[in-house]
Scaffold this motif. Structure first.
Motif, PDB file in Angstrom:
ATOM      1  N   SER A   1       4.747  10.593  -1.163  1.00  0.00           N
ATOM      2  CA  SER A   1       4.305   9.215  -0.976  1.00  0.00           C
ATOM      3  C   SER A   1       5.014   8.323  -1.968  1.00  0.00           C
ATOM      4  O   SER A   1       5.357   8.741  -3.059  1.00  0.00           O
ATOM      5  CB  SER A   1       2.787   9.088  -1.135  1.00  0.00           C
TER       6      SER A   1
ATOM      7  N   CYS B   1       9.704  -0.159  -6.405  1.00  0.00           N
ATOM      8  CA  CYS B   1       8.944   1.051  -6.129  1.00  0.00           C
ATOM      9  C   CYS B   1       8.214   1.394  -7.413  1.00  0.00           C
ATOM     10  O   CYS B   1       8.844   1.656  -8.444  1.00  0.00           O
ATOM     11  CB  CYS B   1       9.868   2.180  -5.698  1.00  0.00           C
TER      12      CYS B   1
ATOM     13  N   THR C   1       4.995   4.194  -3.457  1.00  0.00           N
ATOM     14  CA  THR C   1       4.346   2.891  -3.497  1.00  0.00           C
ATOM     15  C   THR C   1       5.407   1.843  -3.798  1.00  0.00           C
ATOM     16  O   THR C   1       6.060   1.900  -4.809  1.00  0.00           O
ATOM     17  CB  THR C   1       3.258   2.845  -4.572  1.00  0.00           C
TER      18      THR C   1
ATOM     19  N   ASP D   1       5.329  10.231  -5.707  1.00  0.00           N
ATOM     20  CA  ASP D   1       4.605  11.490  -5.865  1.00  0.00           C
ATOM     21  C   ASP D   1       5.148  12.479  -4.849  1.00  0.00           C
ATOM     22  O   ASP D   1       5.260  12.148  -3.668  1.00  0.00           O
ATOM     23  CB  ASP D   1       3.103  11.298  -5.622  1.00  0.00           C
TER      24      ASP D   1
ATOM     25  N   GLU E   1       5.896   3.915  -8.042  1.00  0.00           N
ATOM     26  CA  GLU E   1       5.797   5.332  -8.376  1.00  0.00           C
ATOM     27  C   GLU E   1       6.091   6.185  -7.147  1.00  0.00           C
ATOM     28  O   GLU E   1       5.957   5.740  -6.018  1.00  0.00           O
ATOM     29  CB  GLU E   1       4.425   5.691  -8.933  1.00  0.00           C
TER      30      GLU E   1
ATOM     31  N   GLU F   1       0.833  -1.191   0.000  1.00  0.00           N
ATOM     32  CA  GLU F   1       0.000   0.000   0.000  1.00  0.00           C
ATOM     33  C   GLU F   1       0.879   1.257   0.000  1.00  0.00           C
ATOM     34  O   GLU F   1       2.020   1.221   0.452  1.00  0.00           O
ATOM     35  CB  GLU F   1      -0.898   0.006   1.240  1.00  0.00           C
ATOM     36  N   PRO F   2       0.353   2.386  -0.502  1.00  0.00           N
ATOM     37  CA  PRO F   2       1.122   3.633  -0.477  1.00  0.00           C
ATOM     38  C   PRO F   2       1.562   4.002   0.936  1.00  0.00           C
ATOM     39  O   PRO F   2       0.840   3.777   1.899  1.00  0.00           O
ATOM     40  CB  PRO F   2       0.125   4.668  -1.015  1.00  0.00           C
ATOM     41  N   GLN F   3       2.748   4.557   1.024  1.00  0.00           N
ATOM     42  CA  GLN F   3       3.293   4.996   2.296  1.00  0.00           C
ATOM     43  C   GLN F   3       3.669   6.469   2.175  1.00  0.00           C
ATOM     44  O   GLN F   3       4.196   6.895   1.156  1.00  0.00           O
ATOM     45  CB  GLN F   3       4.525   4.181   2.658  1.00  0.00           C
ATOM     46  N   ASN F   4       3.389   7.245   3.196  1.00  0.00           N
ATOM     47  CA  ASN F   4       3.749   8.657   3.210  1.00  0.00           C
ATOM     48  C   ASN F   4       5.097   8.839   3.868  1.00  0.00           C
ATOM     49  O   ASN F   4       5.392   8.213   4.883  1.00  0.00           O
ATOM     50  CB  ASN F   4       2.700   9.472   3.956  1.00  0.00           C
TER      51      ASN F   4
END
Length: 84
Positions: free
Chosen positions: A72, A59, A74, A63, A61, A30-33
């Motif tokens: 973030s 990885c 992913t 952003d 992507e 899941e995306p991580q900040n």
């Protein structure tokens, strides 16, 4: 998927300074900040994965956001120019 990473910043794409070193709580899909903890100004970002899962790291992507939002990821090593 990764669990240990560095984010470095640069204004010229040649000299980089480490902005964030981090550990993920667990290897996730899941995306991580990633919170820089302070405001940073940079034209280039370098994202380095130091440790993955079972010898691999990916990885999909990255952003980057201006203002109070956080970057973030992913998710091995990726480097790119931040967009305006």
């Amino acid at each position: 998927m990764w669990s240990n990473f560095d984010v470095e910043i640069s204004s010229d794409g040649v000299s980089y300074q480490k902005a964030v070193t981090g550990l993920s709580a667990s290897v996730q899909k899941e995306p991580q900040n990633i919170n820089f903890g302070k405001s940073v100004t940079a034209r280039f970002f370098r994202f380095t994965i130091n440790e993955g899962s079972k010898g691999y790291a990916t990885c999909l992507e990255l952003d980057f956001f201006k203002g109070e939002k956080t970057a973030s990821a992913t998710g091995g090593s990726s480097s790119g120019k931040a967009g305006d």
